[in-house]
Design a protein around this motif. Structure first.
Motif, mmCIF file in Angstrom:
data_model
loop_
_atom_site.group_PDB
_atom_site.id
_atom_site.type_symbol
_atom_site.label_atom_id
_atom_site.label_comp_id
_atom_site.label_asym_id
_atom_site.label_seq_id
_atom_site.Cartn_x
_atom_site.Cartn_y
_atom_site.Cartn_z
ATOM 1 N N LEU A 253 0.835 -1.194 0.000
ATOM 2 C CA LEU A 253 0.000 0.000 0.000
ATOM 3 C C LEU A 253 0.875 1.252 0.000
ATOM 4 C CD1 LEU A 253 -3.116 0.504 0.189
ATOM 5 C CD2 LEU A 253 -2.760 0.896 2.633
ATOM 6 N N ILE A 254 1.944 1.227 0.772
ATOM 7 C CA ILE A 254 2.884 2.359 0.814
ATOM 8 C C ILE A 254 3.533 2.551 -0.548
ATOM 9 C CG2 ILE A 254 5.046 3.177 1.826
ATOM 10 C CD1 ILE A 254 4.214 1.670 4.413
ATOM 11 N N ARG A 255 3.980 1.444 -1.149
ATOM 12 C CA ARG A 255 4.644 1.551 -2.459
ATOM 13 C C ARG A 255 3.675 1.993 -3.546
ATOM 14 N NH1 ARG A 255 6.836 -3.603 -0.576
ATOM 15 N NH2 ARG A 255 9.019 -3.319 0.054
ATOM 16 N N THR B 98 1.386 14.401 8.354
ATOM 17 C CA THR B 98 0.426 13.678 7.518
ATOM 18 C C THR B 98 -0.902 14.425 7.484
ATOM 19 O OG1 THR B 98 -0.288 12.361 9.425
ATOM 20 C CG2 THR B 98 1.501 11.469 8.082
ATOM 21 N N ASN B 99 -1.802 13.968 6.585
ATOM 22 C CA ASN B 99 -3.103 14.628 6.458
ATOM 23 C C ASN B 99 -4.233 13.596 6.443
ATOM 24 O OD1 ASN B 99 -3.100 13.506 3.865
ATOM 25 N ND2 ASN B 99 -2.385 15.396 2.898
ATOM 26 N N ALA B 100 -5.443 14.069 6.235
ATOM 27 C CA ALA B 100 -6.615 13.188 6.298
ATOM 28 C C ALA B 100 -6.558 12.104 5.229
ATOM 29 C CB ALA B 100 -7.887 14.018 6.154
ATOM 30 N N PHE C 68 -4.927 4.259 5.519
ATOM 31 C CA PHE C 68 -4.693 3.153 6.446
ATOM 32 C C PHE C 68 -5.895 2.863 7.345
ATOM 33 C CE2 PHE C 68 -0.541 4.888 5.337
ATOM 34 C CZ PHE C 68 0.082 3.738 4.870
ATOM 35 N N GLY C 69 -6.955 3.642 7.181
ATOM 36 C CA GLY C 69 -8.208 3.323 7.848
ATOM 37 C C GLY C 69 -8.311 3.718 9.293
ATOM 38 N N ARG C 70 -7.369 4.520 9.785
ATOM 39 C CA ARG C 70 -7.407 4.941 11.183
ATOM 40 C C ARG C 70 -6.807 6.332 11.331
ATOM 41 N NH1 ARG C 70 -5.854 0.597 15.810
ATOM 42 N NH2 ARG C 70 -6.936 -1.240 15.039
#
Length: 609
Positions: free
Chosen positions: A218-220, A248-250, A256-258
């Protein structure tokens, strides 16, 4: 020729002194002011270095980066993102206009306040940030030639740079520019996991082995596009560090769901998985970079510096892969080391002075800070109210080893303070690595920090290969991670594969459980008799009693406190924690002998990190 190097005004301010190319003294300002990661002008550290100059002339003072280039980057970044972030830019502009754009005059004022009339205006030089990092890695290394890879959050513009060092010459041949930064990517996940930037990255690295890297793809896919040669680009739609006050932002949080973890709230498997995922991505980028550099340059030697080089797990993977025959990592790889690098760059590149590589290196075991005479130690302890006994060397090492073998936790304060973030046997808290409860005891009752965090073994250099899978012949600065040798493990790989989560963190995995992480890893320090004779003598005495040639070694401080500098600070820390015994030089203190009223609420002075 004597040159004073300085780093300041971001974090980890420091000063360093070199004399004719030899490192004489170096220290971080935080050790004197007791303010963690102190960013102010390093008055006390510079004063210490000037005392080490013994009255001799200071030919140059060198600052570790170029403020005007940094302001250019900030200005262009805000313009490129406008109107987003204008409020933040407007708030920060007066500080730049008042101080940072006129840093030459500000530095000269500080220097003249420190030592009136000692510094001429033309003695002040400025080095570029990544050149300072590269110089700190190459010049003290034992190599005549090397590739130098530096990685951090950001300097002026560069976030990753490649240099080639040959003799006294050092040239940066290319770099990667802001906002694409491996250091900032890792810091974004540090804050997302509920830890603090510039101090919590160690925690994220220590948390990673408890998790599964299930978010790595997911990061890549969304955050970082990595090429085969290790070059990369970050998708800025997920980050806020260019124009805001958060990493980081929304959109990042939704991916990542959290939402981000609230600091000090319970850690869950999710957070361990996040840590494992970014650690894997970081290692992959660093391995691709080093593979490509080895192929491209044909060099056999690699030097590393910059904040990312403090990721000792990734360093261990680079060493184990073997793209380079030899690796040397600057023990003060962060911005503090920039002060040293700036001085060395001025000596070799500005003054054109020759270089003579030294073995094993030119860092003097990183013992570059203040030390204290026996008389000064006795006076400081007496003034603090300590009850102590002077024990001669012929008894000191064996008696301390016996105490450690009996389960005592010992504060060990000897010689010159270490330069860099690692305690290496000069300002250390020690314990028995064989004791199953020692890791928990040190974390919760001594350091007052999270229970999952691992501890490092200091092992006799001559015995290291029998106990660990050595990816490098030596690890004197605790800058690489390796694994405990199979013959010393207690559980099978199959069992380890299914029992490595946070709930299994206290499972006994080896005969040295207190220094064995959940994946059998250990952040190793090899101790040599010729470089650290007193520390080596203590470990040798412990081996004679137990057959185990190592000790647990953690830094002499509590959570979010700088490592202690003076005997009085060592005694204060001793009285505020569950340490059983304190050894300062030849002065020995037992907790049971001390006046209980001297124990203070020392821990509450330090914020949670």
């Amino acid at each position: 020729m004597q040159i004073l190097g300085l780093s300041a005004y971001y974090h980890d301010s420091a000063a360093a002194l070199i004399r004719d190319g030899v490192v004489v003294a170096a220290a971080q300002e935080e050790r004197f002011t007791r303010k963690k990661q102190d960013a102010d002008f390093p008055r006390a550290a510079a004063r210490f270095c000037l005392e080490a100059a013994a009255g001799g002339a200071i030919d140059h003072v060198v600052f570790y980066d170029k403020p005007l280039l940094k302001f250019e980057r900030i200005l262009e970044t805000y313009l490129s993102f406008a109107p987003r972030g204008f409020a933040t830019f407007r708030a920060g502009l007066p500080i730049w206009a008042k101080e940072k754009l006129f840093q030459r005059s500000l530095l000269m004022k500080e220097l003249n306040d420190l030592a009136p009339g000692r510094f001429a205006p033309d003695a002040l030089l400025f080095s570029e940030h990544h050149l300072s990092h590269a110089a700190s890695a190459f010049y003290p290394s034992p190599f005549e030639e090397a590739v130098v890879l530096t990685m951090d959050g950001v300097g002026e513009w560069a976030t990753t740079s490649v240099a080639i060092g040959r003799g006294a010459d050092l040239k940066i041949i290319r770099d990667l520019a802001f906002p694409h930064s491996l250091g900032l990517l890792y810091s974004a996940f540090t804050t997302y996991a509920g830890f603090r930037v510039n101090s919590g990255e160690y925690k994220l690295m220590g948390l990673a082995p408890y998790g599964e890297p299930r978010f790595a793809e997911l990061i890549r896919t969304h955050l970082v596009d990595v090429k085969e040669d290790g070059s990369f680009r970050l998708d800025q739609r997920y980050f806020n560090y260019c124009t805001g006050l958060s990493m980081t932002n929304a959109r990042f949080h939704a991916l990542f769901g959290r939402p981000p973890r609230v600091p000090e709230s319970p850690l869950e498997d999710f957070h361990a998985d996040i840590a494992a995922s970014i650690q894997q991505v970081t290692e992959d980028i660093m391995l691709r970079l080093t593979r490509a550099l080895a192929r491209e340059t044909g060099q056999r030697n690699l030097c590393l510096a910059g904040g990312v080089a403090l990721n000792c797990v990734a360093n261990g993977k680079i060493a184990a892969e073997g793209a380079f025959e030899n690796i040397w990592v600057q023990p003060a790889s962060g911005d503090a080391g920039g002060a040293l690098g700036a001085a060395l760059a001025a000596y070799h590149l500005h003054a054109k002075a020759p270089r003579q590589p030294r073995r094993p290196d030119a860092m003097h075991a990183s013992a570059l800070g203040p030390d204290f005479s026996p008389g000064a130690i006795d006076a400081a302890l007496a003034a603090a109210g300590a009850a102590f006994t002077l024990v001669p060397d012929e008894r000191l090492f064996d008696e301390t080893a016996a105490a450690l073998a009996a389960g005592e936790v010992v504060g060990w304060f000897q010689g010159r303070m270490e330069f860099g973030p690692r305690a290496l046997g000069q300002r250390s808290i020690l314990g028995d690595p064989r004791a199953p409860e020692m890791q928990k005891t040190l974390n919760l009752k001594i350091k007052f920090r999270e229970s999952f965090r691992p501890f490092a073994p200091s092992v006799l250099a001559e015995a290291a290969a029998d106990w660990f899978d050595m990816t490098t012949p030596d690890s004197p600065y605790m800058m690489t991670v390796t694994t405990v040798a199979e013959k010393h493990r207690r559980i099978s790989p199959e069992q380890a594969a299914v029992q490595h989560g946070l709930k299994d963190q206290h499972l006994l995995r080896s005969t040295i459980p207190a220094v064995t992480h959940t994946d059998f890893s250990a952040r190793l320090q090899t101790v040599h008799a010729e470089h650290s004779p007193r520390y080596h003598a203590l470990i040798k005495a412990f081996e004679g009693r137990t057959g185990c040639p190592m000790l647990i070694n953690t830094s002499f401080n509590v959570r979010n406190e700088p490592i202690v500098c003076t005997p009085a600070e060592a005694f204060q820390c001793f009285m505020a924690t569950g340490m059983d015994r304190l050894v300062v030089g030849n002065a020995v203190m037992l907790k049971a002998d001390q006046d209980p009223s001297l124990a203070t609420d020392y821990i509450s002075r330090h914020e949670m990190d």
